[in-house]
Motif scaffolding. Structure first.
Motif, mmCIF file in Angstrom:
data_model
loop_
_atom_site.group_PDB
_atom_site.id
_atom_site.type_symbol
_atom_site.label_atom_id
_atom_site.label_comp_id
_atom_site.label_asym_id
_atom_site.label_seq_id
_atom_site.Cartn_x
_atom_site.Cartn_y
_atom_site.Cartn_z
ATOM 1 N N ILE A 46 0.837 -1.197 0.000
ATOM 2 C CA ILE A 46 0.000 0.000 0.000
ATOM 3 C C ILE A 46 0.873 1.248 0.000
ATOM 4 O O ILE A 46 2.089 1.183 0.182
ATOM 5 C CB ILE A 46 -0.922 0.008 1.227
ATOM 6 N N ALA A 47 0.262 2.399 -0.191
ATOM 7 C CA ALA A 47 0.991 3.661 -0.259
ATOM 8 C C ALA A 47 0.898 4.410 1.058
ATOM 9 O O ALA A 47 -0.156 4.445 1.699
ATOM 10 C CB ALA A 47 0.436 4.528 -1.379
ATOM 11 N N THR A 48 2.006 4.996 1.505
ATOM 12 C CA THR A 48 2.023 5.951 2.614
ATOM 13 C C THR A 48 2.912 7.118 2.204
ATOM 14 O O THR A 48 3.596 7.073 1.178
ATOM 15 C CB THR A 48 2.553 5.338 3.922
ATOM 16 N N THR A 49 2.941 8.165 3.010
ATOM 17 C CA THR A 49 3.808 9.311 2.734
ATOM 18 C C THR A 49 5.125 9.221 3.481
ATOM 19 O O THR A 49 5.954 10.119 3.373
ATOM 20 C CB THR A 49 3.108 10.618 3.148
ATOM 21 N N VAL A 50 5.341 8.145 4.238
ATOM 22 C CA VAL A 50 6.515 8.030 5.099
ATOM 23 C C VAL A 50 7.735 7.619 4.276
ATOM 24 O O VAL A 50 7.689 6.602 3.570
ATOM 25 C CB VAL A 50 6.261 7.006 6.224
ATOM 26 N N PRO A 51 8.828 8.369 4.351
ATOM 27 C CA PRO A 51 10.040 7.979 3.614
ATOM 28 C C PRO A 51 10.473 6.561 3.973
ATOM 29 O O PRO A 51 10.516 6.180 5.140
ATOM 30 C CB PRO A 51 11.075 9.015 4.074
ATOM 31 N N GLY A 52 10.787 5.784 2.948
ATOM 32 C CA GLY A 52 11.152 4.392 3.150
ATOM 33 C C GLY A 52 9.971 3.451 3.138
ATOM 34 O O GLY A 52 10.143 2.232 3.054
ATOM 35 N N TYR A 53 8.761 4.008 3.239
ATOM 36 C CA TYR A 53 7.546 3.186 3.268
ATOM 37 C C TYR A 53 6.510 3.718 2.289
ATOM 38 O O TYR A 53 5.313 3.532 2.484
ATOM 39 C CB TYR A 53 6.958 3.147 4.683
ATOM 40 N N THR A 54 6.967 4.418 1.249
ATOM 41 C CA THR A 54 6.003 4.956 0.285
ATOM 42 C C THR A 54 5.209 3.833 -0.381
ATOM 43 O O THR A 54 4.071 4.031 -0.793
ATOM 44 C CB THR A 54 6.718 5.809 -0.774
ATOM 45 N N THR A 55 5.828 2.655 -0.496
ATOM 46 C CA THR A 55 5.080 1.428 -0.780
ATOM 47 C C THR A 55 5.338 0.504 0.392
ATOM 48 O O THR A 55 6.463 0.064 0.619
ATOM 49 C CB THR A 55 5.525 0.769 -2.095
ATOM 50 N N PHE A 56 4.314 0.260 1.139
ATOM 51 C CA PHE A 56 4.419 -0.390 2.449
ATOM 52 C C PHE A 56 4.068 -1.863 2.297
ATOM 53 O O PHE A 56 2.915 -2.232 2.152
ATOM 54 C CB PHE A 56 3.463 0.315 3.405
ATOM 55 N N PHE A 57 5.091 -2.718 2.312
ATOM 56 C CA PHE A 57 4.894 -4.158 2.164
ATOM 57 C C PHE A 57 4.917 -4.850 3.525
ATOM 58 O O PHE A 57 5.388 -4.308 4.519
ATOM 59 C CB PHE A 57 5.991 -4.765 1.285
ATOM 60 N N GLY A 58 4.455 -6.098 3.524
ATOM 61 C CA GLY A 58 4.612 -6.967 4.681
ATOM 62 C C GLY A 58 3.390 -7.023 5.570
ATOM 63 O O GLY A 58 2.409 -6.290 5.412
ATOM 64 N N THR A 59 3.462 -7.938 6.535
ATOM 65 C CA THR A 59 2.332 -8.158 7.433
ATOM 66 C C THR A 59 2.120 -6.990 8.389
ATOM 67 O O THR A 59 1.071 -6.899 9.020
ATOM 68 C CB THR A 59 2.516 -9.471 8.211
ATOM 69 N N SER A 60 3.104 -6.077 8.510
ATOM 70 C CA SER A 60 2.901 -4.858 9.298
ATOM 71 C C SER A 60 1.749 -4.047 8.708
ATOM 72 O O SER A 60 0.849 -3.597 9.438
ATOM 73 C CB SER A 60 4.168 -4.008 9.302
ATOM 74 N N ALA A 61 1.781 -3.830 7.397
ATOM 75 C CA ALA A 61 0.708 -3.090 6.732
ATOM 76 C C ALA A 61 -0.619 -3.828 6.869
ATOM 77 O O ALA A 61 -1.670 -3.215 7.093
ATOM 78 C CB ALA A 61 1.054 -2.895 5.259
#
Length: 816
Positions: A511-526
Motif C-alpha cells: 500500500i501507499a504511505t507518505t513516510v520515507p522508506g515506506y512509500t510502498t508499504f509491504f509486509g504483514t505490518s501493513a
C-alpha cells in the motif's frame, strides 16, 4: 536495514535475491564421513572453550563470553580463523545486558556498586536491563539470584495526502460511505519501532494530530518511522479513531510492560503490533504473549503481524521444525556429541544474511537438555558458534548471526531427543517446513495477520483465489507447555504438539504511505494495521459488542481465499468489513416478534423490527426478499433512522381474494444481513358466508331464536360483525358480536317479545366497520293464541258460580 542490535524486516532480502543467493551457494556436498573428519577438530576447539568456562561464564550467552574473553586478551580466532562473532563491548568498556534474576533491592544495590546502570527493572518477569562495565560481568553473574546474562534480544518489524489501496481490499471504504463509520469512539494502541516523520504525516493530514498520543518516553525515535506508516494505514481506514503509540524497543519484558501500562493508563483494549523479538519462546508463551493473554481475558483485542518468514507452500520458509534425528556420534575429545541429520544431510544451507535461532521443546527457564549451534562455510570451516550452558542458564535457545552461503549444524551436547526448531530470521533455509509464524503473533490469544497484496487492477475487495504473499508466514504454531512451563502436550514429539491455528486472517500490503522508506508499504505490518482499522469501524458500529464478538465476526465473516475454512497459509481468509458487519447485525437482531403470521384480503398488517442496537450514523436501508407466492404477498420495510433500533415492516397483498404462502426475509441492503425471517399465510378477505336462524317462527316472549354466523375460514384475529333487527320491539338483538380467533362460527340470541298480531322480523349482519351488503334472514314473531279454557269447578249444582281460565300460547303483549 540492519544494525548490531536490530533487524528491521521490511523485505530485508528480496525473494529473487534470496533465490539467487541460494543458487550461487550450491557446492558439492561432502559425505557424512568427510563432514565428520573436517568438523571434528574444530568442534574439539569449541567444546574445549565451553568446558573451560568459569562458573560465572556458564551463565552468559556465547557472544558475551567471547567478548569477555577478547577483553581479557584472548585471540578468539586463533584456532578458528573463519570464526565471526559480534563483540558486544562498547567503546566505553561497558556491555548492555538482559539479566534473568530475582529482582531485589540488594541485587540492584550490588549492581550499582559494580558500576551498573539499570535501564529497566521488571520484577514480575524476574528480569532487568543493565549496562555493566565489562570488568564487572563475572562478579555480576555470581550475585545472589542471578540466573543468566545475555546481550539484548534482537527484534524485527514485519514490513516488507495518500489513501491506502488496501482500504478497498478490506471494504473499509464501503463501511465509511454506506454506514457513515469513521471509528469514532474507538481507541487503538500501536506498537512498532518509532514515530519518525510524524510531523510530515500530520502536515499532510494523513495522521490527525488531535487524535494521536505517544506513550510518554515511548516514541522510539530515532528509528525507521514504521510506526508512522502503520498509523497512516489505520487512519486511512478509520479516520475518526484515536490512537496511542509505544515503541517495542527495549526487550521482550519492556514491550510487555508498556502494553500493560497502556491498559492501565489509557484504558486501551485494542492493540496492533508488528514487533517480534527473535528470542521469544517457540513452544510456550513468553512475556509478551502472556500479557496479550491477560489483555484478551479482560475484554481486549490484539492484532499482531504474523511475520514475513515465508511458507512451505511458497517454497520460501525460513524454518525447519521437527523431531531430532541423530547422525553419527563424533568423539571430539570431550565425549561423543551427536549431530542432527536433516532429511538429506547434516547441514542446512542459508540464503541471505540474517539471524539464526535454535530452540528445542524444553520448558523455558528450566531446560533439561543442552544443544549447540554452529555455522560452517562451503569448505566446512566453522564461521560462528553458539554453545551456551543451557542446563545452568535454563534457556533452551542458541542464537547467532548468519551469512549467505553458510550452513547450519545442530549438535546435542547433553540430554535426550527433543523437537528442534531452526529459524533463520531475515533469510531462508534450503531445507524447511511449515510453521514459520512464531512468538506472540502466533499465540492463542493474538490475532495473527498475514499478507495478501492489495488488489490494484482494478482496486477491489478480496476474493476467492487471491493468494498470500510468498513471504507471509504460515502456521501452525506447535505448543508443549503453558506459561508456567507445565507440559500440556500429550508427548514431546512433533506429532504430540498442541497446535494453535495462526495466522487467523489476511490483510492487504503493498500500500501507499507518505513516510520515507515506506512509500510502498509491504509486509504483514501493513496488513495488521488494516485489521486494526476495520476493528475500530466495527466497534463504532456495534459499541455493545464485546471483543470476542468482534473477533468472531471478523473471523467468520472473512472471505475464503484458498480453501473453505482455516488453512495454515491464509488463515480464515481475507478480512471483509461487510462480512463482519453482516454477522454483527445477525447476531444481535431481535426480529419481528414472531415466526408465523396470517392475514386476509389485501389490508395486510404491520410488524416492528427490532435490530437490538442503534443504527449507525447513516442509518440502514432494508428490503424484503423471500420464497413462495411473492406474486400475491408483498410489502416493504421502512429505513432505520440513525440512532434508532426499530422500524416498521408492512406486509400486504396485491389481490383481495387470493390465497398464498411465503417465507419473508427482512434483509439489510448493503451487507445482505438477514434481520428477520417469518412465514406469512394469506387468505381471501375474511367474510361471512353463512347466516341462519334455527326457527322460522316463534311465539313472542315464549321462545327465543338462535342465530348462527359462519365465516369463509377460521378467524385470525377475532372477526367482529354488526347485528340489526328490523323490529326490536318484536325481536331484539345485541348490537355486535365476534367470532373468536381460530373459530369459524358464532351463535347469538335473538330475543323475541310478546306481540298482539303476528309480526315479521328481519335480522341482518355484516362485517363491522365496513359498508358491505347486509346478510339478512327473516322469521315471524307470532301473537299468542288460546290454548285452552278450563272451568273451575268443573261441576256443581244449579246456581254455583264457575270460573273459566283461558290459557294462551305465549305471554300477552303489553296492553293485552
Amino acid at each position: 536495514m540492519r544494525s548490531p542490535s536490530l533487524l528491521t524486516f521490511r523485505m530485508a532480502v528480496p525473494m529473487l535475491a534470496l533465490m539467487a543467493a541460494a543458487a550461487s551457494a550450491q557446492t558439492t556436498r561432502p559425505s557424512v564421513a568427510a563432514h565428520a573428519a573436517k568438523i571434528q577438530p574444530q568442534m574439539a576447539i569449541v567444546l574445549k572453550e565451553k568446558e573451560s568456562r568459569t562458573p560465572a561464564m556458564r551463565k552468559m550467552s556465547q557472544d558475551v563470553i567471547y567478548s569477555l574473553r577478547a577483553w581479557k586478551g584472548r585471540d578468539i580466532r586463533k584456532d578458528l580463523p573463519k570464526l565471526r562473532f559480534e563483540n558486544v563491548v562498547r567503546r566505553d568498556g561497558t556491555v548492555e545486558i538482559e539479566m534473568g534474576a530475582k529482582v531485589t533491592p540488594q541485587l540492584l544495590q550490588s549492581l550499582k556498586l559494580l558500576g551498573g546502570v539499570t535501564a529497566g527493572v521488571y520484577p514480575k518477569w524476574d528480569s532487568l536491563n543493565v549496562t555493566l562495565p565489562v570488568r564487572s560481568l563475572e562478579a555480576a553473574a555470581m550475585l545472589t539470584g542471578v540466573k543468566n546474562l545475555k546481550s539484548p534480544g534482537k527484534w524485527m518489524t514485519h514490513t516488507g495526502s495518500v489513501q491506502s489501496q488496501g482500504d478497498k481490499s478490506v471494504q473499509g471504504d464501503i463501511l465509511r460511505t454506506a454506514y457513515g463509520l469513521t471509528g469514532e469512539g474507538a481507541l487503538v494502541g500501536v506498537i512498532s519501532d518509532s514515530m519518525d516523520y510524524l510531523q510530515g504525516s500530520a502536515n499532510s493530514g494523513d495522521i490527525p494530530g488531535d487524535r494521536f498520543s505517544p506513550l510518554p518516553g515511548g516514541d522510539g525515535t530515532p528509528g525507521t518511522g514504521e510506526g508512522t506508516a502503520m498509523l497512516e494505514a489505520i487512519y486511512d481506514v478509520a479516520p475518526g479513531t484515536k490512537s496511542v503509540f509505544a515503541t517495542g524497543k527495549g526487550g521482550e519484558v519492556a514491550m510487555a510492560d508498556r502494553m500493560a501500562y497502556s491498559v492501565n493508563f489509557f484504558g486501551l483494549r485494542t492493540f496492533v503490533d508488528d514487533f517480534q523479538y527473535l528470542d521469544e519462546p517457540a513452544f510456550q508463551d513468553g512475556p509478551i504473549a502472556q500479557t496479550i493473554a491477560n489483555i484478551v481475558a479482560n475484554g481486549g483485542l490484539v492484532f499482531s503481524a504474523a511475520g514475513n518468514h515465508g511458507s512451505l507452500r511458497s517454497g520460501s520458509s525460513n524454518v525447519w521444525e521437527g523431531d531430532w534425528v541423530g547422525g553419527n556420534n563424533i568423539d571430539y575429545g570431550y565425549g561423543d556429541r551427536p549431530f542432527h541429520q536433516f532429511p538429506t544431510r547434516p547441514t542446512n544451507l542459508m540464503s541471505g544474511d540474517g539471524d539464526l535461532r535454535l530452540q528445542w521443546n524444553d520448558p523455558w527457564g528450566a531446560a533439561t537438555n543442552d544443544y549447540d549451534l554452529v555455522t560452517v562455510d562451503g569448505d566446512l570451516n566453522i564461521t560462528s558458534v553458539s554453545a551456551d550452558d543451557n542446563l545452568l542458564n535454563g534457556l533452551p535457545i542458541e542464537r547467532l548471526a548468519g551469512q549467505n552461503g553458510d550452513s547450519a549444524l545442530v549438535f546435542r551436547y547433553a540430554g535426550v531427543d527433543r523437537v528442534i526448531r531452526l529459524q533463520y530470521f531475515g533469510g531462508r533455509l534450503e531445507t524447511y517446513t511449515d510453521g514459520s509464524s512464531v512468538g506472540h503473533a502466533a499465540s492463542a490469544s493474538a490475532i495473527g495477520i498475514g499478507a495478501v497484496g492489495a488488489i490494484l487492477s482494478p482496486e477491489r475487495e478480496f476474493q476467492y483465489g487471491d493468494e498470500p504473499r510468498p513471504d507471509s508466514a504460515d502456521g501452525p504454531r506447535r505448543m508443549y507447555y503453558d506459561a508456567q512451563g507445565n507440559q500440556t502436550a500429550p508427548n514431546l514429539t512433533l506429532a504430540g504438539a498442541t497446535t494453535v491455528v495462526n495466522p487467523l486472517l489476511m490483510g492487504p500490503d503493498g500500500i501507499a504511505t507518505t513516510v520515507p522508506g515506506y512509500t510502498t508499504f509491504f509486509g504483514t505490518s501493513a496488513s495488521a494495521a488494516h485489521a486494526a482499522g476495520i476493528a475500530a469501524l466495527l466497534k463504532q458500529f456495534a459499541p455493545d459488542a464485546n471483543a470476542t464478538e468482534i473477533k468472531e465476526a471478523m473471523r467468520l465473516g472473512a472471505t475464503d481465499l484458498l480453501i473453505p475454512g482455516w488453512d495454515k497459509d491464509s488463515g480464515h481468509g481475507g478480512i471483509s468489513g461487510l462480512g463482519a458487519i453482516k454477522l454483527l447485525m445477525e447476531g444481535r437482531t431481535q426480529g419481528v416478534g414472531g415466526s408465523n403470521f396470517t392475514f386476509y384480503g389485501s389490508s395486510g398488517f404491520d410488524l416492528t423490527l427490532d435490530l437490538g442496537r442503534p443504527a449507525p450514523p447513516n442509518g440502514l436501508t432494508l428490503f424484503l426478499a423471500g420464497a413462495g407466492d411473492l406474486h400475491i404477498i408483498g410489502g416493504h420495510a421502512n429505513p432505520v433512522a440513525p440512532g434508532s433500533s426499530t422500524t416498521t415492516v408492512h406486509i400486504g397483498a396485491f389481490s383481495e381474494n387470493s390465497t398464498g404462502h411465503a417465507t419473508v426475509m427482512v434483509v439489510e441492503d448493503v451487507s445482505n444481513a438477514l434481520l428477520a425471517q417469518f412465514e406469512v399465510q394469506k387468505y381471501p378477505a375474511l367474510a361471512i358466508n353463512g347466516f341462519g336462524l334455527n326457527f322460522s317462527e316463534v311465539v313472542g316472549g315464549a321462545r327465543n331464536v338462535t342465530a348462527t354466523v359462519g365465516l369463509t375460514q377460521p378467524a385470525s384475529p377475532a372477526f367482529y360483525f354488526d347485528i340489526e333487527s328490523s323490529n326490536p320491539a318484536a325481536a331484539s338483538v345485541p348490537t355486535f358480536s365476534a367470532v373468536s380467533s381460530g373459530q369459524q362460527t358464532k351463535n347469538f340470541v335473538v330475543t323475541s317479545h310478546p306481540v298482539a298480531v303476528d309480526t315479521p322480523v328481519t335480522i341482518r349482519v355484516r362485517k363491522q366497520g365496513t359498508t358491505n351488503p347486509w346478510i339478512e334472514r327473516s322469521f315471524t314473531v307470532k301473537a299468542p293464541k288460546p290454548n285452552s279454557c278450563v272451568p273451575n269447578p268443573t261441576s256443581g249444582s244449579a246456581g254455583t258460580g264457575v270460573t273459566y281460565t283461558l290459557k294462551l300460547s305465549g305471554p300477552a303483549p303489553t296492553g293485552g
